[in-house]
Design a protein around this motif. Structure first.
Motif, PDB file in Angstrom:
ATOM      1  N   LEU A  36       0.406  -7.869 -10.232  1.00 42.21           N
ATOM      2  CA  LEU A  36       0.013  -8.758 -11.320  1.00 42.21           C
ATOM      3  C   LEU A  36      -0.399  -7.961 -12.555  1.00 42.21           C
ATOM      4  CD1 LEU A  36      -2.135 -11.263  -9.233  1.00 42.21           C
ATOM      5  CD2 LEU A  36       0.208 -11.547 -10.035  1.00 42.21           C
ATOM      6  N   GLY A  37      -0.854  -6.719 -12.331  1.00 42.80           N
ATOM      7  CA  GLY A  37      -1.257  -5.876 -13.454  1.00 42.80           C
ATOM      8  C   GLY A  37      -0.124  -5.670 -14.441  1.00 42.80           C
ATOM      9  N   ASN A  38       1.090  -5.544 -13.951  1.00 42.14           N
ATOM     10  CA  ASN A  38       2.230  -5.302 -14.836  1.00 42.14           C
ATOM     11  C   ASN A  38       2.695  -6.571 -15.517  1.00 42.14           C
ATOM     12  OD1 ASN A  38       2.184  -3.646 -12.333  1.00 42.14           O
ATOM     13  ND2 ASN A  38       3.623  -2.426 -13.514  1.00 42.14           N
ATOM     14  N   ILE A  39       2.788  -7.652 -14.747  1.00 45.82           N
ATOM     15  CA  ILE A  39       3.478  -8.834 -15.247  1.00 45.82           C
ATOM     16  C   ILE A  39       2.522  -9.881 -15.808  1.00 45.82           C
ATOM     17  CG2 ILE A  39       4.890 -10.790 -14.448  1.00 45.82           C
ATOM     18  CD1 ILE A  39       6.365  -8.581 -12.745  1.00 45.82           C
ATOM     19  N   TYR A 118     -10.931 -11.505  -7.772  1.00 47.30           N
ATOM     20  CA  TYR A 118     -10.256 -12.340  -8.778  1.00 47.30           C
ATOM     21  C   TYR A 118      -8.735 -12.222  -8.687  1.00 47.30           C
ATOM     22  CZ  TYR A 118      -9.428  -8.364 -12.024  1.00 47.30           C
ATOM     23  OH  TYR A 118      -9.006  -7.201 -12.594  1.00 47.30           O
ATOM     24  N   TYR A 119      -8.271 -11.057  -8.224  1.00 52.23           N
ATOM     25  CA  TYR A 119      -6.827 -10.845  -8.081  1.00 52.23           C
ATOM     26  C   TYR A 119      -6.240 -11.916  -7.160  1.00 52.23           C
ATOM     27  CZ  TYR A 119      -2.773  -7.663  -8.108  1.00 52.23           C
ATOM     28  OH  TYR A 119      -1.553  -7.090  -8.311  1.00 52.23           O
ATOM     29  N   SER A 120      -6.992 -12.222  -6.102  1.00 47.46           N
ATOM     30  CA  SER A 120      -6.540 -13.216  -5.141  1.00 47.46           C
ATOM     31  C   SER A 120      -6.481 -14.606  -5.768  1.00 47.46           C
ATOM     32  CB  SER A 120      -7.487 -13.209  -3.938  1.00 47.46           C
ATOM     33  OG  SER A 120      -7.282 -14.343  -3.141  1.00 47.46           O
ATOM     34  N   PHE A 239      -5.598   2.514 -15.731  1.00 47.32           N
ATOM     35  CA  PHE A 239      -6.142   2.714 -14.384  1.00 47.32           C
ATOM     36  C   PHE A 239      -5.758   1.565 -13.464  1.00 47.32           C
ATOM     37  CE2 PHE A 239      -8.783   6.396 -13.856  1.00 47.32           C
ATOM     38  CZ  PHE A 239      -8.950   6.845 -15.144  1.00 47.32           C
ATOM     39  N   PHE A 240      -5.950   0.345 -13.968  1.00 53.66           N
ATOM     40  CA  PHE A 240      -5.702  -0.833 -13.139  1.00 53.66           C
ATOM     41  C   PHE A 240      -4.256  -0.878 -12.671  1.00 53.66           C
ATOM     42  CE2 PHE A 240      -4.555  -5.233 -12.427  1.00 53.66           C
ATOM     43  CZ  PHE A 240      -5.612  -5.705 -11.679  1.00 53.66           C
ATOM     44  N   THR A 241      -3.346  -0.710 -13.621  1.00 59.12           N
ATOM     45  CA  THR A 241      -1.938  -0.889 -13.283  1.00 59.12           C
ATOM     46  C   THR A 241      -1.432   0.204 -12.347  1.00 59.12           C
ATOM     47  OG1 THR A 241       0.240  -1.394 -14.208  1.00 59.12           O
ATOM     48  CG2 THR A 241      -0.996   0.344 -15.285  1.00 59.12           C
ATOM     49  N   GLY A 245      -8.410   5.431  -9.487  1.00 59.51           N
ATOM     50  CA  GLY A 245      -9.830   5.459  -9.825  1.00 59.51           C
ATOM     51  C   GLY A 245     -10.699   4.763  -8.789  1.00 59.51           C
ATOM     52  N   MET A 246     -10.080   4.147  -7.772  1.00 59.20           N
ATOM     53  CA  MET A 246     -10.916   3.458  -6.783  1.00 59.20           C
ATOM     54  C   MET A 246     -10.566   3.806  -5.334  1.00 59.20           C
ATOM     55  SD  MET A 246      -8.529   1.010  -5.734  1.00 59.20           S
ATOM     56  CE  MET A 246      -9.587  -0.018  -4.760  1.00 59.20           C
ATOM     57  N   GLY A 247      -9.763   4.834  -5.141  1.00 57.35           N
ATOM     58  CA  GLY A 247      -9.552   5.297  -3.775  1.00 57.35           C
ATOM     59  C   GLY A 247      -8.376   4.685  -3.039  1.00 57.35           C
ATOM     60  N   THR A 333       1.418  -6.784  -1.892  1.00 54.23           N
ATOM     61  CA  THR A 333       1.432  -5.334  -1.637  1.00 54.23           C
ATOM     62  C   THR A 333       0.344  -4.628  -2.450  1.00 54.23           C
ATOM     63  OG1 THR A 333       3.199  -5.057  -3.263  1.00 54.23           O
ATOM     64  CG2 THR A 333       3.858  -5.214  -0.960  1.00 54.23           C
ATOM     65  N   SER A 334      -0.039  -5.203  -3.608  1.00 53.21           N
ATOM     66  CA  SER A 334      -1.154  -4.622  -4.362  1.00 53.21           C
ATOM     67  C   SER A 334      -2.477  -4.936  -3.676  1.00 53.21           C
ATOM     68  CB  SER A 334      -1.194  -5.175  -5.787  1.00 53.21           C
ATOM     69  OG  SER A 334      -0.041  -4.786  -6.489  1.00 53.21           O
ATOM     70  N   ALA A 335      -2.588  -6.147  -3.155  1.00 55.91           N
ATOM     71  CA  ALA A 335      -3.817  -6.539  -2.462  1.00 55.91           C
ATOM     72  C   ALA A 335      -4.079  -5.614  -1.273  1.00 55.91           C
ATOM     73  CB  ALA A 335      -3.723  -7.989  -2.002  1.00 55.91           C
ATOM     74  N   LEU A 336      -2.986  -5.188  -0.613  1.00 58.02           N
ATOM     75  CA  LEU A 336      -3.147  -4.275   0.525  1.00 58.02           C
ATOM     76  C   LEU A 336      -3.815  -2.983   0.068  1.00 58.02           C
ATOM     77  CD1 LEU A 336       0.355  -4.716   2.212  1.00 58.02           C
ATOM     78  CD2 LEU A 336      -1.782  -5.907   2.723  1.00 58.02           C
ATOM     79  N   GLY A 337      -3.412  -2.483  -1.111  1.00 59.48           N
ATOM     80  CA  GLY A 337      -4.023  -1.272  -1.648  1.00 59.48           C
ATOM     81  C   GLY A 337      -5.487  -1.496  -2.002  1.00 59.48           C
ATOM     82  N   LEU A 338      -5.787  -2.690  -2.498  1.00 59.09           N
ATOM     83  CA  LEU A 338      -7.164  -2.977  -2.908  1.00 59.09           C
ATOM     84  C   LEU A 338      -8.131  -3.023  -1.727  1.00 59.09           C
ATOM     85  CD1 LEU A 338      -6.384  -5.596  -5.677  1.00 59.09           C
ATOM     86  CD2 LEU A 338      -7.720  -3.515  -6.010  1.00 59.09           C
TER      87      LEU A 338
HETATM   88  N1  PHE Z   1      -2.074  -1.872  -9.646  1.00 58.13           N
HETATM   89  C1  PHE Z   1      -2.189  -3.214  -9.200  1.00 58.13           C
HETATM   90  C2  PHE Z   1      -1.482  -4.129 -10.205  1.00 58.13           C
HETATM   91  O1  PHE Z   1      -1.040  -3.680 -11.219  1.00 58.13           O
HETATM   92  C3  PHE Z   1      -3.617  -3.625  -8.983  1.00 58.13           C
HETATM   93  C4  PHE Z   1      -4.372  -2.668  -8.133  1.00 58.13           C
HETATM   94  C5  PHE Z   1      -5.447  -1.983  -8.639  1.00 58.13           C
HETATM   95  C6  PHE Z   1      -3.968  -2.438  -6.815  1.00 58.13           C
HETATM   96  C7  PHE Z   1      -6.133  -1.049  -7.863  1.00 58.13           C
HETATM   97  C8  PHE Z   1      -4.640  -1.524  -6.015  1.00 58.13           C
HETATM   98  C9  PHE Z   1      -5.720  -0.835  -6.546  1.00 58.13           C
HETATM   99  O2  PHE Z   1      -1.380  -5.294 -10.004  1.00 58.13           O
END
Ligand code: PHE
Length: 466
Positions: A36-39, A118-120, A239-241, A245-247, A333-338
């Protein structure tokens, strides 16, 4: 406490298994980065910050800050082979500094939980838009109609809560299945398919008659309009996209085979992620101008422009459905990383099974998520500090926690870890190693500090009445 286990070569191994190949790692990291960060986020943040200058600062941040942070995270992760908290403690001690570096990992665990809350919710919007597209709700809709569909849906907190619950529930299910099976498979088709659909949309945007205007908005910098706030927003977005920065990348690095090139993998991910974000902008902004919408319209931007385009295309309902399905996969797939840092930490620290950890962490995130569910309805006008609840969580995580995490991670990799350890992970002391080290020791941390001090200090000063 976890023991410092070693395999035959005297290197540590991960408790969660390893990626089956270099490609599997790249796919997983790409899956985490592209989302979602990209789009959704990139176009709306770029729009709110006036386009041009913001986009260029964002690109500079991606290359000069994002790339070295990503390499540092992967190398720390692979060397520690633990969850980010334990890895930072272990390496802090091993490199002759202190176990207290574990707080960097701890902040990452917390940031992941807050972001996913909030991503969810936004991913839930995407799920709802799958249904709306499939039932032809956007067919021939006008700009006003599409805007009111968005406002009515997000204003209905029960519907949003249901969608958020479905997204978190399915995320927990996938995480519970484990590294190999759960994470690797989804990404293979999703990113290429998403790319193809974005190109279809790009064709539509080029024919919208306002492509040049969109292009100018994105790439003509008006430097005098650029405030430190916008620079911080660009840094935070970088950072977000990139998921750094968060492991998250550190946790994935822990499962990376010894022989994979960290530089090559990072470059591939950064290029793919940046390309998709720019592509999203090139699709959205021409549509914004063609329909007289406001580029600074906020979090609804993508949900108001794309359905409009789909609604006018031949076969639009099908394209729209496929698009939102792909976007929900990208979000998963991003949520899995989070959640990975939090889940890996709970598994290793509290000796829980992966399934138990996923349920515990998922429930906490789900509950916090109600703050954002309600930010678009009942609590819309409940504002403090950076805005409503969602805006505060977003500001705190993207603009403060991630850059601060990235700062500490590069300082750790560049100054605390000895030269031999990092050269060993980055494949010898050649040119790339020297370039990385120069960036990680000086450019990246100093750059982050300058932006944080200029953008955040005035806010703190104002808040304490200084
Ligand atoms: N990079 C993901 C996105 O652009 C969000 C994200 C942030 C995922 C941090 C994992 C860790 O949507």
């Amino acid at each position: 406490m976890l023991s410092n286990q070693a395999n035959g070569e005297g290197k540590r191994t991960s408790l969660h298994g390893h990626w089956s190949s270099r490609m599997a790692f790249i796919l997983a990291v790409t899956g985490s980065a592209v989302g979602l960060g990209n789009i959704w986020k990139f176009p709306y943040i770029a729009g709110q910050n006036g386009g041009g200058a913001f986009v260029l600062v964002y690109l500079i941040c991606v290359v000069a800050i994002g790339m070295p942070v990503m390499m540092s995270e992967i190398l720390i992760g692979r060397r520690g082979r633990r969850n980010p908290v334990a890895t930072m403690a272990l390496l802090g001690e091993e490199e002759g500094s202190s176990r207290q570096w574990l707080w960097v990992g701890g902040m990452g665990v917390l940031a992941g939980i807050l972001i996913l809350s909030y991503y969810s919710v936004v991913a839930g919007w995407v799920l709802a838009y799958v249904a709306k597209s499939a039932t032809g709700e956007f067919a021939g809709a006008s700009a006003e109609e599409v805007s009111s569909i968005f406002a009515n849906f997000t204003g209905n907190w029960k519907a949003v809560a249901l969608a958020h619950t479905i997204f978190m529930g399915t995320t927990v299910l996938v995480v519970a299945r484990g590294v190999e099976r759960g994470l690797e498979q989804a990404v293979r088709f999703m990113v290429p398919a998403l790319l193809v659909l974005m190109l279809v949309l790009l064709g539509y945007a080029i024919n919208s008659g306002h492509f040049a205007e969109g292009l100018a908005f994105m790439f003509t910098p008006e430097w005098d309009k650029l405030s430190w706030d916008s620079v911080l927003a660009a840094l935070g977005q970088a950072f977000f996209t990139l998921s750094i920065g968060m492991g998250a990348i550190m946790a994935y690095g822990a499962y990376l085979p010894e022989e994979t090139s960290i530089t090559g993998a990072s470059a591939a991910v950064v290029a793919a992620d940046t390309g998709i974000a720019i592509l999203a902008g090139l699709v959205i902004f021409p549509l914004v101008f063609a329909n007289g919408l406001n580029p600074g319209g906020g979090p609804g931007l993508v949900f108001e422009t794309l359905p409009l385009a789909f609604g006018q295309m031949a076969g639009g309902a099908l394209f729209a459905t496929v698009f939102f399905v792909l976007l929900s996969f990208a979000a998963w797939t991003s949520a899995l990383g989070l959640v990975e840092p939090a889940v890996a930490w709970v598994v290793e620290h509290f000796y829980k099974s992966r399934a138990q950890a996923a349920v515990i962490i998922g429930a906490i995130i789900w509950a916090i998520g109600f703050g954002s569910v309600l930010s678009f309805s009942v609590l819309k006008d409940f504002k403090f500090l950076a805005g409503n609840v969602y805006e505060n969580i977003d500001y705190l995580t993207s603009n403060i926690m991630l850059p601060l995490g990235g700062l500490l991670i590069t300082v750790f990799a560049g100054w605390v870890m000895c030269r031999n350890s990092t050269a060993d992970e980055l494949g010898g002391a050649g040119f790339t190693f020297k370039a990385w080290r120069l960036l990680a020791r000086f450019i990246t941390p100093i750059g982050i500090l300058i932006v944080l001090i200029n953008a955040v200090w005035p806010v703190i000063k104002a808040a304490i009445g200084f």
